[in-house]
Enzyme design. Structure first.
Site, PDB file in Angstrom:
ATOM      1  N   SER A  32       0.811  -1.218   0.000  1.00 55.64           N
ATOM      2  CA  SER A  32       0.000   0.000   0.000  1.00 55.64           C
ATOM      3  C   SER A  32       0.846   1.272   0.000  1.00 55.64           C
ATOM      4  O   SER A  32       0.315   2.383  -0.084  1.00 55.64           O
ATOM      5  CB  SER A  32      -0.954   0.014   1.200  1.00 55.64           C
ATOM      6  OG  SER A  32      -0.219   0.152   2.406  1.00 55.64           O
ATOM      7  N   HIS A  35      17.130  13.675  -2.088  1.00 56.62           N
ATOM      8  CA  HIS A  35      15.900  12.882  -2.070  1.00 56.62           C
ATOM      9  C   HIS A  35      14.767  13.670  -1.407  1.00 56.62           C
ATOM     10  O   HIS A  35      15.005  14.696  -0.779  1.00 56.62           O
ATOM     11  CB  HIS A  35      16.104  11.559  -1.310  1.00 56.62           C
ATOM     12  CG  HIS A  35      16.790  10.513  -2.112  1.00 56.62           C
ATOM     13  ND1 HIS A  35      18.162  10.456  -2.238  1.00 56.62           N
ATOM     14  CD2 HIS A  35      16.302   9.483  -2.859  1.00 56.62           C
ATOM     15  CE1 HIS A  35      18.488   9.429  -3.010  1.00 56.62           C
ATOM     16  NE2 HIS A  35      17.382   8.833  -3.400  1.00 56.62           N
ATOM     17  N   LYS A  79      12.375  10.554   3.109  1.00 58.99           N
ATOM     18  CA  LYS A  79      13.398   9.506   3.182  1.00 58.99           C
ATOM     19  C   LYS A  79      14.025   9.480   4.567  1.00 58.99           C
ATOM     20  O   LYS A  79      14.393  10.526   5.111  1.00 58.99           O
ATOM     21  CB  LYS A  79      14.466   9.708   2.111  1.00 58.99           C
ATOM     22  CG  LYS A  79      15.458   8.545   2.026  1.00 58.99           C
ATOM     23  CD  LYS A  79      16.245   8.570   0.734  1.00 58.99           C
ATOM     24  CE  LYS A  79      17.242   7.428   0.665  1.00 58.99           C
ATOM     25  NZ  LYS A  79      16.609   6.103   0.684  1.00 58.99           N
ATOM     26  N   GLY A 106      21.162   4.670   0.057  1.00 58.07           N
ATOM     27  CA  GLY A 106      21.830   3.406  -0.258  1.00 58.07           C
ATOM     28  C   GLY A 106      22.545   3.476  -1.596  1.00 58.07           C
ATOM     29  O   GLY A 106      23.619   2.894  -1.781  1.00 58.07           O
TER      30      GLY A 106
END
Length: 272
Positions: A16, A160, A164, A170
């Site tokens: 979801s 980002h 985040k 990463g």
């Protein structure tokens, strides 16, 4: 479809969430994959709902918090969740012989060791970024680092969205690892994650990281090779999570028929 071309039965974890919904859509639109399971945490308001309901479609697959139920009809799991959740999913997948594509980031060293152990039982593709473009960029960085091993300062800048939770990303860390490996260095020893105050001159053997968080930036990464009289910038920008979903499906296709082992996107894309 004939048995030889039976659809690849894929379960999506975190179904979801934003990435989960993108994966559900990609699986349903793929032509060679079928949605066979959808998982989410017990507290998710989507539990019990149709996995494709967010788009007004009907998949016939209900989102479940029960791992055995979600995985029972699946041969593959795609997981872009959180480290603790992914570890629980992996242990269950090992019991059921389900291959796993891991896009989750932020694992501890201990968790990475456990993942390597589980990969002796089932095939796993694990990459901090499933984007085809990012992985081609990693290959370019490997080449650039070897050619510019001396006389160039290396800095990695990533941006980002505001939601985040881990930093550096990463992908940025993977870029650092690829560059450090190409230079014969250990990223743990040469990475610089923060600068403030009187830092002294830059250590020429260091690899610097800068992190930006804001708005709805999907993911921008730039590696700067700064020399005397010139600099090279290698940049990748994501404008949609769709690229991660498509890369994940390439990883699923790669895993079909593969023996147990820990693979990455260089394996999937033939970039070794």
């Amino acid at each position: 479809m004939s048995a030889a071309h039976a659809p690849l039965r894929v379960c999506v974890a975190g179904a979801s969430g934003r990435m989960g919904q993108m994966l559900v859509e990609a699986v349903r639109d793929s032509g060679d994959c079928v949605l066979s399971g959808a998982l989410d945490i017990t507290s998710s308001p989507a539990i019990g709902q149709d996995a494709a309901g967010f788009s007004g479609q009907v998949s016939g697959v209900k989102i479940s918090a029960d791992l055995a139920t979600g995985l029972s009809a699946s041969r593959f799991l795609i997981d872009f969740t959180r480290p603790e959740g992914t570890m629980a999913h992996l242990r269950e997948c090992a019991k059921h012989g389900v291959a796993v594509v891991i896009g989750t980031t932020g694992f501890s060293d201990e968790q990475k060791v456990e993942i390597a152990g589980i990969a002796k039982q089932i095939p796993i593709v694990m990459a901090p970024n499933m984007s085809v473009g990012v992985n081609v960029t990693l290959k370019l960085l490997q080449m650039a680092a070897k050619a510019m091993a001396t006389g160039y300062d290396i800095e990695i800048i990533e941006a980002h969205h505001r939601h985040k939770v881990d930093a550096p990303s990463g992908t940025a860390l993977k870029m650092g690892e690829v560059i450090a490996d190409a230079l014969g260095r250990d990223l743990k020893e040469c990475a610089v994650y923060a600068r403030e105050g009187v830092t002294g001159e830059r250590d020429p053997s260091s690899i610097g990281f800068a992190t930006i968080r804001g708005g709805d930036i999907v993911g921008d990464h730039t590696v700067l090779f700064a020399g005397t009289g010139e600099r090279i910038e290698i940049t990748h920008k994501s404008s949609s999570r769709a690229t991660y979903a498509q890369g994940s499906l390439r990883a699923v296709r790669f895993l079909a028929g593969k023996p147990a082992g820990l693979y990455d996107m260089f394996d999937v894309l033939g970039l070794r």
